[in-house]
Structures are given as structure tokens and as C-alpha cells.
Write a protein that holds these residues in place. Structure first.
Motif, PDB file in Angstrom:
ATOM      1  N   ARG A 162       0.825  -1.433  -0.211  1.00 24.56           N
ATOM      2  CA  ARG A 162      -0.125   0.117  -0.063  1.00 24.56           C
ATOM      3  C   ARG A 162       0.817   1.201   0.086  1.00 24.56           C
ATOM      4  O   ARG A 162       0.453   2.370  -0.701  1.00 24.56           O
ATOM      5  CB  ARG A 162      -0.984   0.014   1.228  1.00 24.56           C
ATOM      6  CG  ARG A 162      -1.821  -1.313   1.359  1.00 24.56           C
ATOM      7  CD  ARG A 162      -2.917  -1.152   2.132  1.00 24.56           C
ATOM      8  NE  ARG A 162      -3.656   0.103   1.535  1.00 24.56           N
ATOM      9  CZ  ARG A 162      -4.701  -0.431   0.866  1.00 24.56           C
ATOM     10  NH1 ARG A 162      -4.836  -1.513   0.231  1.00 24.56           N
ATOM     11  NH2 ARG A 162      -5.701   0.579   0.401  1.00 24.56           N
ATOM     12  N   PHE A 199      -2.450   5.924   2.467  1.00 23.85           N
ATOM     13  CA  PHE A 199      -2.533   4.459   3.002  1.00 23.85           C
ATOM     14  C   PHE A 199      -3.691   3.940   2.371  1.00 23.85           C
ATOM     15  O   PHE A 199      -3.774   2.828   1.848  1.00 23.85           O
ATOM     16  CB  PHE A 199      -2.342   4.150   4.371  1.00 23.85           C
ATOM     17  CG  PHE A 199      -2.630   2.698   4.782  1.00 23.85           C
ATOM     18  CD1 PHE A 199      -1.542   1.971   4.962  1.00 23.85           C
ATOM     19  CD2 PHE A 199      -3.763   2.067   5.064  1.00 23.85           C
ATOM     20  CE1 PHE A 199      -1.357   0.863   5.524  1.00 23.85           C
ATOM     21  CE2 PHE A 199      -3.887   1.006   5.472  1.00 23.85           C
ATOM     22  CZ  PHE A 199      -2.714   0.110   5.683  1.00 23.85           C
ATOM     23  N   TYR A 200      -4.761   4.647   2.596  1.00 27.49           N
ATOM     24  CA  TYR A 200      -6.397   3.961   2.059  1.00 27.49           C
ATOM     25  C   TYR A 200      -6.476   4.358   0.527  1.00 27.49           C
ATOM     26  O   TYR A 200      -6.231   5.531   0.153  1.00 27.49           O
ATOM     27  CB  TYR A 200      -7.237   4.514   2.844  1.00 27.49           C
ATOM     28  CG  TYR A 200      -7.169   4.093   4.370  1.00 27.49           C
ATOM     29  CD1 TYR A 200      -7.876   2.944   4.770  1.00 27.49           C
ATOM     30  CD2 TYR A 200      -6.657   4.911   5.395  1.00 27.49           C
ATOM     31  CE1 TYR A 200      -7.405   2.442   6.289  1.00 27.49           C
ATOM     32  CE2 TYR A 200      -6.479   4.455   6.651  1.00 27.49           C
ATOM     33  CZ  TYR A 200      -6.965   3.058   6.985  1.00 27.49           C
ATOM     34  OH  TYR A 200      -6.911   2.736   8.214  1.00 27.49           O
ATOM     35  N   VAL A 235      -1.833   8.598   6.294  1.00 25.92           N
ATOM     36  CA  VAL A 235      -3.168   7.786   6.553  1.00 25.92           C
ATOM     37  C   VAL A 235      -3.751   7.980   5.077  1.00 25.92           C
ATOM     38  O   VAL A 235      -4.427   7.247   4.368  1.00 25.92           O
ATOM     39  CB  VAL A 235      -4.220   8.405   7.509  1.00 25.92           C
ATOM     40  CG1 VAL A 235      -5.553   8.137   7.528  1.00 25.92           C
ATOM     41  CG2 VAL A 235      -3.924   7.924   8.777  1.00 25.92           C
TER      42      VAL A 235
END
Lengths: 177, 599
Positions: free
Chosen positions: A2, A76-77, A73
Motif C-alpha cells: 500500500r 495508505f487507504y 493515512v
């Protein structure tokens, strides 16, 4: 992996001027709740279609979150986008069932039709092509989703037709203005 | 949609509006029925429900009149108006469109035979946005029973333990035991989490439960909270399921208004419990419990070492219990009907029922709930109606990217945790992707590795780099550039990744490769040694050509070709220009005369 997405070179784009005041209601709402980072980023993206740099800076200033955590964050997603997207986001499902039913042919046909690669946006900002893991309509495979509408049991040709119809509508309406 | 014959005063027309129904156009059908009803002033009750599992016949419209229930399948606007005219106005059901009824046999009757609906007991039978309809079917009876009889936490836990239910998310850990651990850890604040991050591509069981019967999950969580003495609950749901989130929000508001959530629930002194929804942001690894909790806390969803287990130190370092959607949906039924009633179904070590999502090259793609112990063959051929176009059944993939392929000759394997594990696959959350002779198993392994490689969080070196190296090898093989020794390298890398990864994602990532090597080694060897793809699926190894003798010049292939590589006049043999052909296979799958050869 990721985190490979972090190293993606960001394109220098003429940033749209965004109205940051729109963020204030939800910043107020989530400011002091635990685990607020993801909801804040989700709401920001809902407003602008992606998370503009200015929005990160505003969040840093007005909440207790810091920039590196937020960027960590956001990168990452899969949901979060760091650059603007087209008006219509084409999500081609590449879940197992769609893969077995030849979803690749759909993506390839669209890449050809729109002259772009998976993940890119057309120069006129009309379409963004994305592959997604699973839309959960497995028995209607292969499927793609544009906006809230799902198109089922597709072949390359039908997928192209859908795009052409949308484009015609868009450019047609522009002409009539 | 009701299977049982009900006596109703007013005729009901019910439209299935689950995600798959909507994708098939059920929304438009609903609007059309509503419009006709108003225009003609017809006297019937128009209602909504969710998915009954017959995805292959969507959109579905059920008519319940004085004689019984008729489920109509593959309904478009024209058929809907025909049904209103004939069935509603003239009381003359259109038998040809009926796919399920108890009044006469239909071609799809096998789909329901052998199913036992416990987790899906209300899906497709009630309006998911109505708490009253849930209550009318034993809804919230379980929690009322607990309140009225003052059943103690330990007794509930014992009951769940006795039922034998094991984690339906795929792990298969006994639910009662998990609850006991969480109960035994004393703390003033405990949490309960529902894992609705259904990330497996090819699985949509949880989505259907959340969309079709959200209250059953809320009630299951409330019972769990009472049992372990938790005060707050979270449902971690994929953002890709907007309809599920919408219906959950409605259900939570209704439950709060009715006092099923809140303070001193149903008069149980000191039992305060509320539920929040947390939208996932798109990361497969967040299905792993420690990563999921990190994500709720607002962090990157990366797993951490266990122990300590969540039951001891979970969300915000408090004792936490995590169960899957389907597990929670079963709980109220177990409390209402008793543990022994539940344990009646299943095998020695796997009790109850399991929901499966049937997809791939299968005629009746959809959702089924079957008792544990049924054979894979029965699911595919009896309920699933066999393989599309009567092709040869080759394998079934269970457990998504963490699972494996079970070959045709093991189709007599019964569905329970231990028997499935023995084949090298895993039960998983219930995705069952059926493959026929045209599916290449090496490509399948490559597909899953591509998925796990992208979804690896990057924390453990072997998972991060090992999956990448394995993918590179598989890509080479499918391109016809495989080398002797590749298979051994794959097996070696697999065992290293399994041994050196922290969480389930890495530990199971090699499974699709290992099982395909185990059962279809000859296919790997054909790719590597002979540069051939026996399933005729790996594009770089193929050429599509038109057999002039067989071609009727119907022009169908020319029409479907996305790159205009096919030329030819009507009723004259066509020709494929190899320089333009992208080998997408559209023409091959469309040709009705087997006039396109693959070599």
C-alpha cells in the motif's frame, strides 16, 4: 504494497481554487472526537472529490492533527485521492467474479476509448478510469459503476457505448448553451 | 419475499431493492409500478424489500394475493406493467415469469431446496427500513427474553458456546469462547465491534445481511454487549457499501427511539449500550482485527503483534470483542430457539448454517444459506444449477485471496471448517467462485497475488517483498517466459511468507498459489515447458482465428470487436487481423457457431 503509493510522483496541476470555508461545519463537529482523522479526510474528499493541499493545511491549523500523520493515512487507504478527478469516475470492478468473466477486456476497451491508462483522467476532465476490488454485484459480472449507476454484464463494446453516450450528452449540452 | 403462504387482506407487491437488484434496474421497475398504481388508482400495497439471494433473476417482484406468493424474475418496466394488468387487475398470474412459488413448480425451484435460512431469515422477507417488520418476525424477542427472564451474562455465553457457532468471518474460532475471554477481562469500559469490512473480492454475504436485515446485526451486537458487559459498539463497514451504511443508520436511529439501544435497555438496570458506524476507507488488511482497530482509532490500518489479544487489550487499549456480521446475525436466533436447535444442523465440529455467495461460471449466481456438511457438488449443481453453457466444471475457489482452489475431483468435500482446510483452501467468509475449463489456474493464482501484493500493508518484509517476487514469477509464466525451477521457487517463497508474516493476510497470501500448484501442476508445467495455456486463457500464448468453413458471416464477432480487428461482409467468412487483435476474447465468447479457433 500500500505505501508504494506515497512514492508516486505528484503531478503539478493547476490547483482548482477551493472554498475552504465549506469545511468548517464538519471540522467543528469532529474537532475534539477520538479517531477523527479518517472522517475528517472523508468529508473533505466528499466536498472536493479529492483532498487538496490547502485542505490538509487547514486541517493541521484547526485540529490537533499533524500533517505527516494525515498524509500517511491519506496515502495508505485506497479511498483517498490526492489529485483532482474527472467529472465521471468510471469504476471497473476487478473482483474475482468479474475477473473470471473477463473484466480485463472492459478496462482495455475503455483505455482505448479514452486514450488513457487505468487510474488516469482525460485532459478534458470528463472521465477518470479506476479499477476497484469488488463492487459486490458479483452475479452480474463483469460490472462497472459510474456515479451511482451500475452497468452489468458488460463486454468491451458495451462499455465503450456507455462512455460514448455520456460524452455525447456532456458535449451536446455544452453546444446547445 | 414470503415463501410461506400467508393470508392477506390486501394484495401486496414487493420489489427487491438490494444492491444487485438496483444494479439490474429494480429502482426503475419500482418507480414504474408506483406510477401505474397512481395513474390507474390500483388497490394494492407497494412495498420494498432486499435481496432474497436470487441475484441471477434480478430484478425481482413479488406479488402476494389471496392465493399465495408469486415471485416474478427478470422484470423490466414492460413486464411489470403486464403483471399489474393481468395479475393485479384480472387475478391472472403470468406463470411464465414466475421463478418461485409454492403453488406450482418453476424452473428455479431447486435453488431454494436444501437451504436453511437462519442468518438470512429476514433477508428479502421484510422491509429493512422498518423496525416493525423486523419485530413482527421475532425481532428483538431475544433481548426481551433476556430482560424478562433476567438471564445472566455467563448463561448467554454458555448458550452461545453450546450452539457450537464458530466465527463466520473465516477464522472459525468458537464465538462463545471469544466472548468468555472478553467477559473474563474486567474493565469499566469494554467495546464490541462488528467486522463488516467485507474485502474478499467475490463475496457479498455481509452486504446482503446489512442491506436486508440490519436490525438482526444490531440485536446480535446488543446481546454480545450484554454478555461481555461492553458499553459501546462499532460497526466497521466498507465505504463501498453505501446502501448498507444508509440502512444501518436508519436502523440505529429506530433502535434508539424504541429503547433497544441507550441507557438501561429494556429496563435492565445498568445496561447502557450504543452503536456507532465507522466507514472503512478501502484497505483489505483492515479485515484483520488489530488493523481494523487501528483504523477505527484513525491510524493507518496496520496489524500489530498478538498477544495481547483484543479480548485483553483492544480498541483504545480496552478489552474488545470482534465478530463478523453473519455471526452476529445468528445470535438472536440462537437465543430465541436454543443452542441445541442450532446445533442440530451441521457436522461434529462445525455447527449451524453458512451463507455462501455463488459467483463465476455458474448458472444461478446468488446467495445461499446451507447447513454445514452439505457437499460442494450439491451447492454447485443442485442449488447453483451447474455451469454456464454446460461447460466442464474445473474448480471452485473458496476463501478469496486467503483461500484456495478445490478441484472438480474433490467436489464431494463437505462444507465444514476442517474438511475444507484439509484441501488446502479455507472456508473463508463464504465467497465461492466457480471456474470452468476456460479458466486458467495459473492466471487465477496471478490474479490473487496481484491483489494481495497491492493490499499488503508493507509492515512485514516477507509479505511486502515476497508477494512482489511471487507475482513477478507468475507474470512471467503467464506470458510464456517461465523458467525451469520457477515452481520450486514459488513453493519456497510461499513457505517463507507464511512463516514470517504477522497477520492473516501474509500468512495466507500464498494459499491460492500453493493449492493451484498442488492440484494443477500440469497446467503450470504446460505454461513453462510448452509455452501453452491449456485453458486457452493467457493472451500472449494465444491466437484467435476464424474457421472459414464454419463462419456463417453473421457479423456478430465484427460487432463485438472493440478494436475493429474483424473484417468481412454479411454472409461471407470473416477475417481477424492479427496485427490489430488485442486477444480480448470477445469474439470467441460471442460466436454461436464455434467458428473461432484458439491456438
Amino acid at each position: 504494497m500500500r505505501i508504494a503509493r506515497i512514492s508516486e510522483k505528484r503531478e503539478t496541476l493547476v490547483q482548482d481554487t477551493v472554498d475552504l470555508t465549506l469545511m468548517e461545519p464538519f471540522i467543528e463537529k469532529y474537532k475534539s472526537t477520538r479517531g477523527n482523522m479518517i472522517p475528517l479526510l472523508q468529508h473533505t474528499q466528499e466536498l472536493y472529490g479529492y483532498i487538496p493541499t490547502e485542505a490538509f493545511l487547514k486541517l493541521e491549523k484547526e485540529t490537533s492533527l499533524n500533517l505527516s500523520d494525515m498524509y500517511g493515512v491519506a496515502s495508505f487507504y485506497a479511498q483517498f485521492r490526492l489529485k483532482p478527478v474527472g467529472k465521471h469516475i468510471i469504476k471497473v470492478c476487478h473482483g474475482t467474479a468479474c475477473h473470471v468473466q473477463n473484466a480485463t477486456a472492459v478496462t482495455e476497451a475503455l483505455e482505448e476509448e479514452l486514450h488513457l491508462k487505468d487510474g488516469e483522467t482525460t485532459p478534458d476532465n470528463l472521465f477518470t478510469l479506476e479499477s476497484v476490488a469488488c463492487l459486490g454485484c458479483c452475479s452480474l459480472a463483469p460490472v462497472m459503476m459510474i456515479g451511482d449507476e451500475t452497468f452489468a454484464k458488460l463486454g468491451g463494446k458495451q462499455a465503450k457505448d456507455v462512455i460514448r453516450a455520456i460524452r455525447e450528452k456532456e458535449t451536446g449540452s455544452k453546444c446547445s448553451q | 419475499m414470503g415463501k410461506t403462504k400467508v393470508v392477506v387482506e390486501k394484495t401486496k407487491v414487493i420489489v427487491g431493492l438490494g444492491s444487485c437488484g438496483l444494479a439490474a434496474g429494480a429502482g426503475k421497475v419500482y418507480d414504474a409500478i408506483k406510477k401505474i398504481k397512481e395513474e390507474k388508482g390500483l388497490d394494492f400495497e407497494l412495498k420494498k424489500t432486499s435481496c432474497i439471494g436470487m441475484c441471477f433473476r434480478e430484478p425481482l417482484v413479488e406479488v402476494i394475493d389471496g392465493t399465495g406468493s408469486y415471485i416474478y424474475g427478470e422484470i423490466d418496466i414492460a413486464k411489470a406493467s403486464e403483471i399489474l394488468e393481468k395479475h393485479i387487475q384480472n387475478a391472472d398470474p403470468i406463470k411464465d415469469y414466475v421463478v418461485q412459488t409454492e403453488l406450482f413448480d418453476t424452473k428455479d425451484k431447486n435453488f431454494f431446496e436444501g437451504q436453511v435460512k437462519i442468518a438470512l431469515r429476514n433477508c428479502g422477507y421484510i422491509d429493512p427500513e422498518s423496525v416493525e417488520e423486523y419485530e413482527a418476525r421475532e425481532g428483538y424477542d431475544a433481548i426481551k427474553k433476556i430482560a424478562a427472564k433476567k438471564i445472566q451474562s455467563v448463561d448467554i455465553i454458555q448458550n452461545v458456546l453450546d450452539s457450537g457457532i464458530r466465527g463466520r468471518g473465516g477464522g472459525g474460532f468458537p464465538t462463545g469462547l471469544k466472548w468468555r475471554f472478553a467477559y473474563n477481562n474486567k474493565s469499566d469500559v469494554k467495546y464490541i465491534i462488528c467486522n463488516a469490512d467485507e474485502g474478499d473480492p467475490g463475496a457479498f454475504m455481509d452486504r446482503s445481511v446489512l442491506e436486508g436485515d440490519p436490525h438482526s446485526v444490531l440485536e446480535g451486537m446488543t446481546i454480545g454487549a450484554y454478555a461481555i458487559q461492553a458499553c459501546e459498539g462499532w460497526i466497521y463497514c466498507r465505504a463501498e457499501y453505501p446502501l448498507a451504511i444508509k440502512r444501518l443508520n436508519i436502523a440505529i436511529d429506530q433502535a434508539r427511539a424504541k429503547g433497544y439501544l441507550g441507557k438501561n435497555i429494556l429496563g435492565i438496570e445498568g445496561f447502557n449500550f450504543d452503536i456507532h458506524i465507522k466507514e472503512g476507507a478501502g484497505a483489505f488488511v483492515c479485515g484483520e482485527e488489530t488493523a481494523l482497530m487501528a483504523s477505527i482509532e484513525g491510524e493507518r490500518g496496520m496489524p500489530r503483534k498478538r498477544p495481547p489479544f483484543p479480548a485483553e487489550s483492544g480498541l483504545w487499549k480496552r478489552p474488545t470483542n470482534i465478530n463478523n456480521v453473519e455471526t452476529f446475525a445468528n445470535i438472536p436466533w440462537i437465543i430465541n430457539h436454543g443452542a441445541s436447535e442450532y446445533a442440530k444442523y451441521g457436522t461434529a465440529k462445525s455447527k449451524g448454517t453458512k451463507v455462501f455467495a455463488l459467483t463465476g461460471k455458474i448458472n444461478n449466481g446468488g446467495l445461499v444459506e446451507v447447513p454445514m456438511g452439505i457437499t460442494i457438488k450439491d451447492i454447485i449443481f443442485k442449488l447453483g444449477g451447474g455451469i454456464i453453457n454446460n461447460k466442464k466444471f474445473k474448480a471452485v475457489q473458496l476463501g478469496g485471496p486467503s483461500g484456495g482452489c478445490i478441484p472438480d475431483y474433490l467436489a464431494d468435500t463437505v462444507v465444514d471448517y476442517d474438511s475444507v482446510n484439509a484441501t488446502g483452501a479455507i472456508m473463508g467468509s463464504g465467497g465461492m467462485v466457480v471456474m470452468d475449463e476456460t479458466t486458467c489456474m495459473v492466471d487465477m493464482a496471478r490474479f490473487f497475488l496481484d491483489f494481495t501484493k497491492k493490499e499488503s500493508c508493507g509492515k512485514c518484509t516477507f509479505c511486502r517483498i515476497g508477494t512482489q517476487r511471487m507475482l513477478e514469477i507468475l507474470e512471467r509464466i503467464t506470458k510464456g517466459e517461465g523458467k525451469a525451477g520457477d515452481i520450486d521457487t514459488l513453493i519456497d517463497l510461499s513457505s517463507q511468507i507464511k512463516d514470517s508474516s504477522l497477520c492473516g493476510l501474509g500468512q495466507t497470501a500464498p494459499n491460492p498459489v500453493l493449492t493451484t500448484i498442488k492440484y494443477f501442476r500440469d497446467e503450470y508445467e504446460a505454461h513453462i515447458r510448452d509455452k501453452k495455456c491449456p485453458a486457452k486463457s493467457c493472451k500472449p500464448l494465444l491466437t484467435y482465428e476464424i474457421i472459414t468453413d464454419k463462419c456463417t458471416g453473421c457479423m456478430l464477432c465484427k460487432k463485438v470487436c472493440a478494436v475493429s480487428a474483424i473484417s468481412g461482409e454479411r454472409k461471407m467468412p470473416h477475417f481477424i487481423d492479427q496485427a490489430i487483435c488485442t486477444k480480448c476474447g470477445s469474439c470467441y465468447s460471442k460466436c454461436k457457431f464455434e467458428a473461432i479457433s484458439l491456438s
